[in-house]
Design an enzyme around this catalytic site. Structure first.
Site, PDB file in Angstrom:
ATOM      1  N   LYS A  14      -7.409 -13.639   8.933  1.00  0.00           N
ATOM      2  CA  LYS A  14      -6.745 -14.190  10.118  1.00  0.00           C
ATOM      3  C   LYS A  14      -7.428 -13.723  11.399  1.00  0.00           C
ATOM      4  CE  LYS A  14      -2.655 -12.447   9.170  1.00  0.00           C
ATOM      5  NZ  LYS A  14      -2.883 -11.759   7.881  1.00  0.00           N
ATOM      6  N   ARG A  88       6.588 -12.228  11.797  1.00  0.00           N
ATOM      7  CA  ARG A  88       6.404 -11.647  10.477  1.00  0.00           C
ATOM      8  C   ARG A  88       7.659 -11.800   9.605  1.00  0.00           C
ATOM      9  NH1 ARG A  88       1.986  -8.011   9.616  1.00  0.00           N
ATOM     10  NH2 ARG A  88       1.521  -7.306  11.689  1.00  0.00           N
ATOM     11  N   ARG A 127     -15.043  -2.902  -0.100  1.00  0.00           N
ATOM     12  CA  ARG A 127     -15.726  -3.178   1.167  1.00  0.00           C
ATOM     13  C   ARG A 127     -16.077  -1.904   1.925  1.00  0.00           C
ATOM     14  NH1 ARG A 127     -12.558  -7.349   4.955  1.00  0.00           N
ATOM     15  NH2 ARG A 127     -11.247  -5.541   5.351  1.00  0.00           N
ATOM     16  N   ARG A 161     -12.760   1.880   5.410  1.00  0.00           N
ATOM     17  CA  ARG A 161     -11.463   2.034   6.062  1.00  0.00           C
ATOM     18  C   ARG A 161     -10.492   2.652   5.083  1.00  0.00           C
ATOM     19  NH1 ARG A 161      -9.576  -3.444   8.867  1.00  0.00           N
ATOM     20  NH2 ARG A 161      -7.678  -2.693   7.882  1.00  0.00           N
ATOM     21  N   ARG A 172       0.615  -3.524   0.893  1.00  0.00           N
ATOM     22  CA  ARG A 172       0.717  -4.442   2.034  1.00  0.00           C
ATOM     23  C   ARG A 172       0.986  -5.878   1.571  1.00  0.00           C
ATOM     24  NH1 ARG A 172      -4.333  -4.114   5.371  1.00  0.00           N
ATOM     25  NH2 ARG A 172      -5.328  -3.183   3.563  1.00  0.00           N
TER      26      ARG A 172
END
Ligand SMILES: [Zn+2]
Length: 217
Positions: A14, A88, A127, A161, A172
């Protein structure tokens, strides 16, 4: 000029698409986190409220976020707004709908970035990026040629991260399914929902988003 919501699970891209719309179409991205940080230093009435709440260590209420959005939407800046990360929840969606009606604006499209969870988990959890030049790598699909060294700039400052791991992402995702995914039905019912393949190449996703936007104006 169009107002849109980008909807989709964490990691669906997004933010990437929002940045492209800002760069290429002059739209304004409304991200809740950015708005709160900005408000705190703005000195406006809403900003003072936000600063008080945050300084007390409390969560900012939906009412305050809606107030900030109202300030932004009424400012007349930009070529349409992109809601990224808000609403949300269903109550937030209702509140946003009321606000838009009150100020005579509307939502033109809700774009759902559809992704396969397992592919997403695989993509995100391997990643890492170069801390110097920002190049993005992946353990399975795009490792560095020399272990621990960036192919592009030769830096050895490769970073992961903390929340780019499988466990955190699954937490999440669960949060998204519980609280946010009902918005898909909500906006489908309102006739505002469009879907794009969030796992396609970034430019292909952008082209799909552009096609939806061009239908709206
Ligand atoms: Zn590099």
């Amino acid at each position: 000029m169009a107002n849109i919501i980008l909807l989709g699970p964490p990691g669906a891209g997004k933010g990437t698409q929002a940045r492209k719309l800002v760069d290429e179409r002059g739209m304004v991205q409304l991200s809740t986190g950015d708005m709160l940080r900005e408000a705190k230093t703005s000195g406006t009435e809403m900003g003072k409220k936000v600063a008080e709440v945050m300084d007390r260590g409390e969560l900012v209420t939906d009412e305050i976020v809606i107030g900030l959005i109202e300030e932004k939407l009424s400012s007349g800046q930009g070529n349409g707004f992109i809601f990224d990360g808000f609403p949300r929840t269903l109550p937030q969606a209702d509140a946003l709908g009321r606000l838009l009606a009150k100020i005579g604006q509307k939502l033109d499209a809700v774009i759902e970035m559809r992704v396969d969870d397992e592919v997403l988990v695989h993509r995100i959890s391997g990643r890492f990026t170069c801390g110097k030049c920002g190049e993005v790598y992946h353990d399975a699909t795009k490792p560095t040629k020399v272990a621990g060294t960036c192919d592009v700039c030769g830096s050895t400052d490769l970073r992961r991260r903390a929340d780019d791991n499988e466990e955190s992402l699954r937490t999440r995702l669960m949060e998204y399914y519980k609280k946010t995914s009902p918005l898909i039905g909500y906006y489908y019912h309102a006739g505002d929902l469009f879907g794009v393949d969030g796992l396609a190449e970034i430019d292909d996703v952008a082209a799909s988003v552009a096609a939806i936007l061009d239908q709206q104006v």
